[in-house]
Motif scaffolding. Structure first.
Motif, short mmCIF file in Angstrom:
data_model
loop_
_atom_site.label_atom_id
_atom_site.label_comp_id
_atom_site.label_asym_id
_atom_site.label_seq_id
_atom_site.Cartn_x
_atom_site.Cartn_y
_atom_site.Cartn_z
N MET A 195 21.07 -1.24 10.70
CA MET A 195 20.01 -0.26 10.49
C MET A 195 18.95 -0.85 9.57
O MET A 195 19.26 -1.65 8.69
N PHE A 196 17.70 -0.42 9.76
CA PHE A 196 16.62 -0.95 8.93
C PHE A 196 15.41 -0.02 8.98
O PHE A 196 15.29 0.84 9.86
N LYS A 197 14.51 -0.22 8.01
CA LYS A 197 13.26 0.54 7.93
C LYS A 197 12.15 -0.41 7.52
O LYS A 197 12.26 -1.12 6.52
N ILE A 198 11.07 -0.44 8.30
CA ILE A 198 9.93 -1.32 8.05
C ILE A 198 8.71 -0.47 7.69
O ILE A 198 8.39 0.49 8.41
N SER A 199 8.03 -0.80 6.59
CA SER A 199 6.81 -0.11 6.18
C SER A 199 5.75 -1.16 5.83
O SER A 199 6.08 -2.28 5.45
N ALA A 200 4.47 -0.78 5.98
CA ALA A 200 3.37 -1.71 5.68
C ALA A 200 2.28 -0.97 4.90
O ALA A 200 1.91 0.16 5.25
N PHE A 201 1.76 -1.62 3.83
CA PHE A 201 0.77 -0.98 2.97
C PHE A 201 -0.33 -1.98 2.60
O PHE A 201 -0.12 -3.19 2.59
N GLN A 202 -1.49 -1.41 2.29
CA GLN A 202 -2.57 -2.17 1.67
C GLN A 202 -3.20 -1.28 0.62
O GLN A 202 -3.73 -0.22 0.93
N ASP A 203 -3.08 -1.70 -0.64
CA ASP A 203 -3.56 -0.88 -1.76
C ASP A 203 -2.95 0.52 -1.72
O ASP A 203 -3.65 1.53 -1.83
N ASP A 204 -1.64 0.57 -1.51
CA ASP A 204 -0.86 1.83 -1.46
C ASP A 204 -1.24 2.72 -0.29
O ASP A 204 -0.81 3.88 -0.21
N LYS A 205 -2.01 2.22 0.64
CA LYS A 205 -2.38 2.99 1.83
C LYS A 205 -1.52 2.53 3.00
O LYS A 205 -1.38 1.34 3.25
N GLU A 206 -0.93 3.49 3.72
CA GLU A 206 -0.10 3.15 4.87
C GLU A 206 -0.94 2.52 5.97
O GLU A 206 -2.04 2.99 6.28
N LEU A 207 -0.42 1.44 6.55
CA LEU A 207 -1.14 0.73 7.59
C LEU A 207 -0.59 1.08 8.97
O LEU A 207 0.63 1.22 9.14
N ALA A 208 -1.47 1.18 9.93
CA ALA A 208 -1.07 1.41 11.32
C ALA A 208 -1.16 0.10 12.09
O ALA A 208 -1.83 -0.85 11.66
N LEU A 209 -0.50 0.04 13.23
CA LEU A 209 -0.57 -1.13 14.08
C LEU A 209 -1.81 -1.04 14.97
O LEU A 209 -2.17 0.04 15.45
N ASN A 210 -2.46 -2.17 15.17
CA ASN A 210 -3.58 -2.21 16.11
C ASN A 210 -3.08 -1.96 17.53
O ASN A 210 -1.91 -2.20 17.85
#
Length: 748
Positions: A188-203
């Motif tokens: 099991m796993f969880k992946i998150s992505a941020f830039q300056d504490d802002k959640e990033l979406a995938l293109n």
């Protein structure tokens, strides 16, 4: 309408100070709502520019009927708004007088308890470049360039939480439940992505490829999404298929030797030699001569015959860099080589080397069709994995990074588990898959059906798996039998832990599954379970400390959690929750010997020694003229043995011919058989005349059998009054129906 406009003009004059309120009242006949009209008109004037409004109003009185209508409409709207606002204010004041309750904030989505219990790993990446990440547990993430929607700053932060091992799963309070259905997990796993504490979406069109390591790859696995429940637990849903591209690797870093070759090197203290040196030793087996396979003893000639085996020269033809970037240079093909070696069928190896353009599972099905019945199951298992072909979409940079990541992953996994049989579950994460827990799973009922067809992979499951049982792995309470029971257990010190940080797990003995059960008011309730099918683990977490209780039996009882060190907690959990507990490892302990035999008199050909270690063999006994021995009438013996250069002299080896009594004695000295009171019954002799008549039944007593650690003696005396006539006789020694040796003797 005209009258209304005249009234508005008079109100404007009042607001401009041209007339007094008394003069205004005198002009307007019905002045009951005068104050409200003044307030409304003043509001209109605040919205519009004062000068323009006055000009338009005066022009409307003399010229434009259209503006008059607009004016009237605006007036009505403002009037309605003012009345509504007044009503609301009055209502609000009334409510405020009753209660001063604050405005409640919006309800937050529940967070998973695992987010609190599992540590986060941080990776800073450049979004403008291809990136490959390897986590602490050996999971690999391949992130193409421009995957995320970022600002001008190309740097972003990837946060990863993972639970691959049983210890991590239990410490994270995770489970393997999809509603009432029990799943078996691959991680099991969880992946998150941020830039300056802002959640990033995938293109658009972008995805993240993941590779989760496993030493026990199970066909049919799916990728489940986690849905967080109000209590912080996760329910798994929306399964989708995993992708199965092949994993490229440098072909010279792969291992295509037979399994026993590595054992041989370890036994001889040669495991650290270079690949070039190992290759020369392995390929030299093909140069084994007939003379090296033959040994002429005092009265017996022995010849080693090897059963079918993969020709090392066939492996030599493709084990080089020319075959990089083909399916042969992949981790998946490396996993098939042990099965190919076991089959001993060169045709199967040729299927893989001659069909490089096909999907791997297609070649597996071809191999399954031609494999012997004994080896079909191995290739059927590979076929079920549905592993495809190499992906050509990756950049050279990504391929290079991926090869390094795989090496790093293998090193990390080797620290966690001693198994060298490492594979990967592979798939892709889309936009809706990030910022949430994901789980690689298969329903237990499906996996058990696979096991039934793959007994060779799960040899030790026979103790726990009841194939006749209609087990749907549904714990909802249906399909109950007399074996199902319910239990109430009291956990004495459960109250010392924070809410949601003390719970229990039911761990099936035949599955890598984790059924989480809450503990409330120090009570643990287990409903409708077969206690012999499970182990129970009760855990509690207090800051960085772990508490554990694993009872021997599941029954009504009082239990207490005890503080464990990190090492002891992991060791105990792995013992009851690891998939290793029901797998049969093919590796066995090897006695370590660091040097070759130095005495040339006792040393057989190294090629023969290696061939005997790698491949199954049998010994044929040859006979020449000197093998016929002449004795005085009714006094004779028979002698045979298996040659072992390390044991030319054995303590119990009866080397002297016996001619003092009227009997036949058959001696056997061998390392191939285990001699004891039970196994000696499987040996028998026949004494035949030249015409083929069995003299044992007519002339000899029932044979007596004696055994020593490495020797067997079968003795049969002549019946009283019986004699053998002159001539040549044949003595045959059998193990079950297999002929072990033949000897001839002559009666003079």
């Amino acid at each position: 309408m005209r009258r209304d406009l005249e009234i508005l003009a008079q109100i404007d004059d009042f607001l401009d100070g041209k007339i007094t309120k008394e003069e205004l009242q005198n002009v307007i006949e019905n002045n009951e709502d005068l104050d409200l009209q003044i307030e409304s008109q003043e509001a209109i004037r605040n919205v519009m520019q004062k000068e323009a409004f006055i000009i338009q109003s005066k022009d409307a009185l003399s010229k434009l009927k259209l503006l008059s209508v607009i004016k009237t409409v605006i007036f009505c709207i403002v009037l309605f708004g003012a009345i509504t606002t007044s009503i609301l204010l009055l209502s609000s004041n009334e409510k405020a007088s009753e209660s001063n309750a604050p405005i409640l904030p919006k309800e937050k989505k529940p967070s998973a308890i695992a987010d609190q219990l599992i540590n986060t790993q941080f990776f800073k990446i450049n979004n403008s470049r291809d990136t490959v990440i390897t986590t602490q547990s050996g999971m690999i993430l391949s992130i193409p360039q421009h995957t995320f929607e970022t600002s001008m700053d190309k740097q972003c932060m990837i946060e990863i939480k993972e639970a691959i091992s049983p210890t991590d799963i239990i410490k994270g309070g995770l489970n393997t439940m999809a509603g009432p259905t029990l799943l078996e997990t691959g991680g099991m796993f969880k992946i998150s992505a941020f830039q300056d504490d802002k959640e990033l979406a995938l293109n658009n069109g972008k995805s993240i490829e993941f590779m989760v390591p496993t030493t026990n790859k199970t066909p049919g696995m799916r990728l489940y999404k986690g849905s967080v429940q109000a209590n912080g637990d996760i329910n798994w849903k929306s399964p989708k298929k995993l992708t199965n591209p092949l994993t490229p690797s440098d072909i010279n870093s792969l291992n295509f030797y037979p399994n026993k070759f590595e054992k041989y090197l370890l036994k001889k203290g040669l495991s650290k030699k270079s690949k070039k040196w190992k290759d020369s030793l392995y390929y030299d087996v093909t140069n084994l001569t007939v003379e090296e396979k033959t040994f002429i003893g005092q009265d017996t000639t022995l010849v080693y015959k090897f059963k079918s085996c993969i020709n090392p020269n066939l492996i030599k033809t493709f084990w080089n860099k020319k075959f990089n970037n083909t399916l042969l240079a992949t981790l998946e093909f490396e996993k098939r080589m042990p099965a190919i070696h076991k089959s001993g069928d060169n045709r199967i190896l040729n299927l893989y080397t001659n069909n490089l353009e096909k999907n791997l599972f297609e070649i597996d099905s071809m191999a399954w069709k031609i494999a012997s019945q004994k080896h079909k199951k191995s290739f059927y298992y590979f076929m079920q994995l549905r592993e495809q072909s190499l992906s050509n979409s990756k950049s050279k940079r990504t391929l290079a990074l991926l090869k390094k990541a795989i090496k790093s992953s293998q090193k990390k996994r080797n620290k966690i588990t001693s198994s060298t049989n490492l594979s990967y579950y592979r798939g892709r994460l889309m936009q809706n898959d990030i910022f949430r827990w994901m789980n690689i799973d298969i329903p237990l009922a499906i996996r058990k059906a696979i096991i039934a067809a793959e007994k060779s992979r799960y040899k030790e499951l026979k103790e726990n798996l009841r194939e006749t049982e209609n087990n749907t792995a549904d714990i909802s309470g249906n399909n109950l039998t007399d074996e199902h029971q319910s239990f109430n257990l009291k956990i004495k010190n459960a109250e010392k832990f924070e809410s949601k940080k003390c719970f229990a797990y039911l761990l099936r003995k035949d599955a890598h599954s984790f059924e989480k059960i809450p503990i409330k008011n120090n009570q643990l309730h287990i409903k409708n379970r077969k206690p012999n099918d499970y182990r129970l683990a009760i855990v509690g977490f207090e800051k960085d400390k772990s508490w554990l209780c694993i009872p021997e039996k599941i029954e009504n009882q009082n239990l207490e959690l005890f503080l464990e060190t990190e090492e002891s907690f992991t060791k105990k959990i792995e013992k009851v929750a690891s998939s290793k507990r029901f797998l049969n490892t093919l590796l066995q302990d090897i006695s370590k010997k660091s040097k070759f035999l130095e005495s040339k008199k006792e040393e057989e050909s190294k090629r023969l020694e290696l061939a005997k270690f790698l491949y199954s063999s049998k010994i044929d006994t040859l006979f020449n003229e000197p093998d016929i021995f002449a004795f005085k009438q009714n006094r004779f013996t028979v002698q045979t043995f298996d040659y072992d250069p390390n044991k030319l002299v054995v303590k119990y080896l009866p080397t002297q011919k016996v001619d003092s009594i009227n009997c036949v004695k058959a001696f056997l000295n061998s390392d191939k058989y285990e001699f004891n009171g039970k196994t000696t019954q499987n040996f028998k002799i026949e004494i035949l005349s030249q015409s083929g008549k069995n003299m044992l039944k007519s002339h000899f007593e029932e044979p007596n059998k004696y055994s020593w650690p490495k020797n067997l003696l079968i003795s049969s005396e002549l019946r009283r009054g019986k004699k053998l006539s002159k001539g040549t006789y044949i003595v045959k020694l059998f193990y079950y129906s297999q002929l072990v040796s033949v000897k001839t003797f002559e009666v003079l």
